[in-house]
Motif scaffolding. Sequence first.
Motif, PDB file in Angstrom:
ATOM      1  N   ASP A 165      -8.510 -16.899   1.850  1.00 52.77           N
ATOM      2  CA  ASP A 165      -9.780 -16.972   1.124  1.00 52.77           C
ATOM      3  C   ASP A 165     -10.103 -15.678   0.390  1.00 52.77           C
ATOM      4  OD1 ASP A 165      -9.992 -15.735   3.611  1.00 52.77           O
ATOM      5  OD2 ASP A 165     -12.133 -16.159   3.776  1.00 52.77           O
ATOM      6  N   LYS A 166      -9.304 -14.649   0.632  1.00 56.43           N
ATOM      7  CA  LYS A 166      -9.530 -13.373  -0.055  1.00 56.43           C
ATOM      8  C   LYS A 166      -9.028 -13.457  -1.492  1.00 56.43           C
ATOM      9  CE  LYS A 166      -9.533 -10.273   3.937  1.00 56.43           C
ATOM     10  NZ  LYS A 166      -9.023  -9.016   4.510  1.00 56.43           N
ATOM     11  N   PRO A 167      -9.498 -12.565  -2.359  1.00 56.04           N
ATOM     12  CA  PRO A 167      -9.045 -12.586  -3.755  1.00 56.04           C
ATOM     13  C   PRO A 167      -7.530 -12.442  -3.852  1.00 56.04           C
ATOM     14  CG  PRO A 167     -10.940 -11.146  -3.508  1.00 56.04           C
ATOM     15  CD  PRO A 167     -10.509 -11.532  -2.119  1.00 56.04           C
ATOM     16  N   TYR A 168      -6.954 -13.127  -4.829  1.00 59.39           N
ATOM     17  CA  TYR A 168      -5.501 -13.125  -5.002  1.00 59.39           C
ATOM     18  C   TYR A 168      -4.942 -11.712  -5.142  1.00 59.39           C
ATOM     19  CZ  TYR A 168      -1.016 -13.566  -7.332  1.00 59.39           C
ATOM     20  OH  TYR A 168       0.305 -13.428  -7.666  1.00 59.39           O
ATOM     21  N   GLU A 169      -5.582 -10.888  -5.942  1.00 59.26           N
ATOM     22  CA  GLU A 169      -5.076  -9.538  -6.169  1.00 59.26           C
ATOM     23  C   GLU A 169      -5.042  -8.723  -4.880  1.00 59.26           C
ATOM     24  OE1 GLU A 169      -3.593  -8.261  -8.718  1.00 59.26           O
ATOM     25  OE2 GLU A 169      -3.821 -10.124  -9.859  1.00 59.26           O
ATOM     26  N   GLU A 170      -5.999  -8.962  -3.992  1.00 59.04           N
ATOM     27  CA  GLU A 170      -6.013  -8.257  -2.711  1.00 59.04           C
ATOM     28  C   GLU A 170      -4.844  -8.711  -1.832  1.00 59.04           C
ATOM     29  OE1 GLU A 170      -8.949  -7.711   1.174  1.00 59.04           O
ATOM     30  OE2 GLU A 170      -9.801  -8.269  -0.774  1.00 59.04           O
ATOM     31  N   LEU A 171      -4.589 -10.006  -1.818  1.00 60.48           N
ATOM     32  CA  LEU A 171      -3.464 -10.534  -1.051  1.00 60.48           C
ATOM     33  C   LEU A 171      -2.136  -9.997  -1.591  1.00 60.48           C
ATOM     34  CD1 LEU A 171      -4.549 -14.273  -0.666  1.00 60.48           C
ATOM     35  CD2 LEU A 171      -4.691 -12.461   1.042  1.00 60.48           C
ATOM     36  N   LYS A 172      -2.054  -9.940  -2.897  1.00 64.08           N
ATOM     37  CA  LYS A 172      -0.837  -9.422  -3.528  1.00 64.08           C
ATOM     38  C   LYS A 172      -0.637  -7.951  -3.169  1.00 64.08           C
ATOM     39  CE  LYS A 172       1.271  -8.538  -8.046  1.00 64.08           C
ATOM     40  NZ  LYS A 172       1.122  -8.656  -9.516  1.00 64.08           N
ATOM     41  N   GLU A 173      -1.714  -7.169  -3.222  1.00 61.33           N
ATOM     42  CA  GLU A 173      -1.621  -5.744  -2.910  1.00 61.33           C
ATOM     43  C   GLU A 173      -1.183  -5.523  -1.459  1.00 61.33           C
ATOM     44  OE1 GLU A 173      -4.399  -1.689  -2.939  1.00 61.33           O
ATOM     45  OE2 GLU A 173      -5.263  -3.632  -3.468  1.00 61.33           O
ATOM     46  N   ILE A 174      -1.761  -6.289  -0.539  1.00 62.88           N
ATOM     47  CA  ILE A 174      -1.373  -6.186   0.865  1.00 62.88           C
ATOM     48  C   ILE A 174       0.108  -6.481   1.030  1.00 62.88           C
ATOM     49  CG2 ILE A 174      -1.625  -7.281   3.143  1.00 62.88           C
ATOM     50  CD1 ILE A 174      -4.569  -7.799   2.414  1.00 62.88           C
ATOM     51  N   SER A 175       0.560  -7.554   0.396  1.00 62.55           N
ATOM     52  CA  SER A 175       1.949  -7.990   0.527  1.00 62.55           C
ATOM     53  C   SER A 175       2.920  -6.954  -0.021  1.00 62.55           C
ATOM     54  CB  SER A 175       2.146  -9.328  -0.182  1.00 62.55           C
ATOM     55  OG  SER A 175       1.274 -10.313   0.337  1.00 62.55           O
ATOM     56  N   PHE A 176       2.650  -6.484  -1.225  1.00 57.14           N
ATOM     57  CA  PHE A 176       3.546  -5.501  -1.838  1.00 57.14           C
ATOM     58  C   PHE A 176       3.605  -4.221  -1.008  1.00 57.14           C
ATOM     59  CE2 PHE A 176       3.938  -8.207  -5.400  1.00 57.14           C
ATOM     60  CZ  PHE A 176       4.918  -7.702  -6.239  1.00 57.14           C
ATOM     61  N   LYS A 177       2.462  -3.773  -0.567  1.00 61.62           N
ATOM     62  CA  LYS A 177       2.414  -2.520   0.176  1.00 61.62           C
ATOM     63  C   LYS A 177       3.128  -2.647   1.518  1.00 61.62           C
ATOM     64  CE  LYS A 177      -0.774   1.249   1.292  1.00 61.62           C
ATOM     65  NZ  LYS A 177      -2.193   1.708   1.243  1.00 61.62           N
ATOM     66  N   TYR A 178       2.878  -3.748   2.216  1.00 64.48           N
ATOM     67  CA  TYR A 178       3.476  -3.923   3.540  1.00 64.48           C
ATOM     68  C   TYR A 178       4.994  -3.976   3.448  1.00 64.48           C
ATOM     69  CZ  TYR A 178       4.791  -5.917   8.020  1.00 64.48           C
ATOM     70  OH  TYR A 178       5.396  -6.135   9.245  1.00 64.48           O
ATOM     71  N   TRP A 179       5.520  -4.828   2.573  1.00 68.63           N
ATOM     72  CA  TRP A 179       6.981  -4.977   2.508  1.00 68.63           C
ATOM     73  C   TRP A 179       7.657  -3.716   1.981  1.00 68.63           C
ATOM     74  CZ3 TRP A 179       8.644  -8.219   5.683  1.00 68.63           C
ATOM     75  CH2 TRP A 179       8.030  -9.445   5.904  1.00 68.63           C
ATOM     76  N   ALA A 180       6.982  -2.971   1.111  1.00 67.95           N
ATOM     77  CA  ALA A 180       7.549  -1.709   0.629  1.00 67.95           C
ATOM     78  C   ALA A 180       7.686  -0.715   1.777  1.00 67.95           C
ATOM     79  CB  ALA A 180       6.674  -1.133  -0.478  1.00 67.95           C
ATOM     80  N   VAL A 181       6.675  -0.631   2.644  1.00 70.54           N
ATOM     81  CA  VAL A 181       6.717   0.297   3.777  1.00 70.54           C
ATOM     82  C   VAL A 181       7.755  -0.153   4.796  1.00 70.54           C
ATOM     83  CG1 VAL A 181       5.399   1.315   5.679  1.00 70.54           C
ATOM     84  CG2 VAL A 181       4.317   1.004   3.442  1.00 70.54           C
ATOM     85  N   VAL A 182       7.801  -1.460   5.082  1.00 73.93           N
ATOM     86  CA  VAL A 182       8.815  -1.976   6.007  1.00 73.93           C
ATOM     87  C   VAL A 182      10.211  -1.607   5.513  1.00 73.93           C
ATOM     88  CG1 VAL A 182       9.923  -4.092   6.858  1.00 73.93           C
ATOM     89  CG2 VAL A 182       7.436  -3.864   6.941  1.00 73.93           C
ATOM     90  N   GLY A 183      10.423  -1.810   4.226  1.00 74.68           N
ATOM     91  CA  GLY A 183      11.744  -1.531   3.660  1.00 74.68           C
ATOM     92  C   GLY A 183      12.185  -0.095   3.823  1.00 74.68           C
ATOM     93  N   LYS A 184      11.262   0.830   3.826  1.00 75.01           N
ATOM     94  CA  LYS A 184      11.607   2.251   3.983  1.00 75.01           C
ATOM     95  C   LYS A 184      12.232   2.545   5.346  1.00 75.01           C
ATOM     96  CE  LYS A 184       7.905   4.109   1.029  1.00 75.01           C
ATOM     97  NZ  LYS A 184       6.657   4.934   1.035  1.00 75.01           N
ATOM     98  N   HIS A 185      11.895   1.728   6.342  1.00 74.06           N
ATOM     99  CA  HIS A 185      12.287   2.043   7.710  1.00 74.06           C
ATOM    100  C   HIS A 185      13.393   1.149   8.270  1.00 74.06           C
ATOM    101  CE1 HIS A 185       8.998   4.807   7.616  1.00 74.06           C
ATOM    102  NE2 HIS A 185       8.091   3.845   7.479  1.00 74.06           N
ATOM    103  N   ILE A 186      14.025   0.361   7.402  1.00 70.78           N
ATOM    104  CA  ILE A 186      15.177  -0.438   7.828  1.00 70.78           C
ATOM    105  C   ILE A 186      16.376   0.020   7.006  1.00 70.78           C
ATOM    106  CG2 ILE A 186      16.130  -2.767   8.097  1.00 70.78           C
ATOM    107  CD1 ILE A 186      13.357  -3.818   8.511  1.00 70.78           C
ATOM    108  N   LYS A 187      17.131   0.930   7.596  1.00 74.00           N
ATOM    109  CA  LYS A 187      18.187   1.606   6.837  1.00 74.00           C
ATOM    110  C   LYS A 187      19.280   0.649   6.378  1.00 74.00           C
ATOM    111  CE  LYS A 187      20.972   3.219  10.831  1.00 74.00           C
ATOM    112  NZ  LYS A 187      20.176   2.732  11.971  1.00 74.00           N
TER     113      LYS A 187
END
Length: 363
Positions: free
Chosen positions: A230-252
């Motif tokens: 129910d949150k704004p689309y742009e907020e959901l997109k920002e959460i998703s991009f940020k989370y997966w980018a950080v996860v990716g940094k820590h899986i060598k």
Amino acid sequence: MQQHLPMFYTFPSIRGIQAGREYYITMCPLKLIPRIFLFDEEDIDPTVRSQRVLNKARVPEIAEYLINNCKDYVFSAITASIDGLVDFVPLSDDPVNYNIGIIKVPMTSKIVINDGQHRRAAIEAALKKKPELGDETISVVFFLDEGLRRSQQMFADLNRYAIRPSGSLNILYDYRDPVAEIARQLSYELDLFDGLTEMEKTTISNRSTKLFTLSGLYRATNELINNKIDKPYEELKEISFKYWAVVGKHIKEWNSVKEGVVKASELRKDYINAHAITLVALGKVGYCLLDEFPDTWEKELEKLQLVEWYRGNKYWEGRVTVGGKISFSRNNLILLTSALKKVLGIPLSTEEQEAERSLQSSN
């Protein structure tokens, strides 16, 4: 004595030939669909039916699709057999127009659906909520009824080569679902997934250079933003991009594939984090992590570097692998999620605690 004129349904039609038999293509107003089209009752033995039993659970979903997308829905044709004398009247005697005209179907005829009974039931349900849809039309293919044997064969033939598109392809082409849109943009725009995402298939072949599937990325992201839709689309997109980018940094291992140091096929062979179950588990963990550590979740994700992803690790047997093979069952997903939660210091749910106890007792 007063004569009663025969009563007919009249449809503009095009006449065609298949297997030496006449058939007719027409357009039927939606409001007529519930009235004139029948389907076999579910309590009739399947040997004397000409189609599958109506799955009533599917009907509300299809009806809601029609109601919620009344400006751009798409319904494919209904196929039906007419048990009655059909009269085709050509538009003219001109050979060019000889197969264009109208068909007259006696109202006493029995018209049985060979393919499309769920669409028929959904149309009936949708009209109760949105009667203005009644003047819209759906294409119908009419065949002449030649008895039960022929109707059953038609059902078998119509469904013989029907194959659902893959989950990834459905997501790729779905513009109604905001999570599908986010998953597509992640696959194109986030460096981690760009070039490593299989966009059509739901499984990855042994020799493929891809590491993720779009369907896996969709499911993982859906878990990440679960109940936040129910949150704004742009907020959901920002959460998703940020989370997966950080996860990716820590899986060598993922970065090794991205940098071309390791082949994707080698990673799939030797590591559990090259499989969709890990991506989805990380999505589930992310949902809890953002709630548990809203201000420090990025720092907490550094602990992913402590995870030993090697599939030969005995810790994963029974949790992610069965007999050394990756198992993507619901229970295995729960167990992998709980394992990652323990690494990140996130409390386990009741279901996860129960799964852990069952695993321990079986060992």
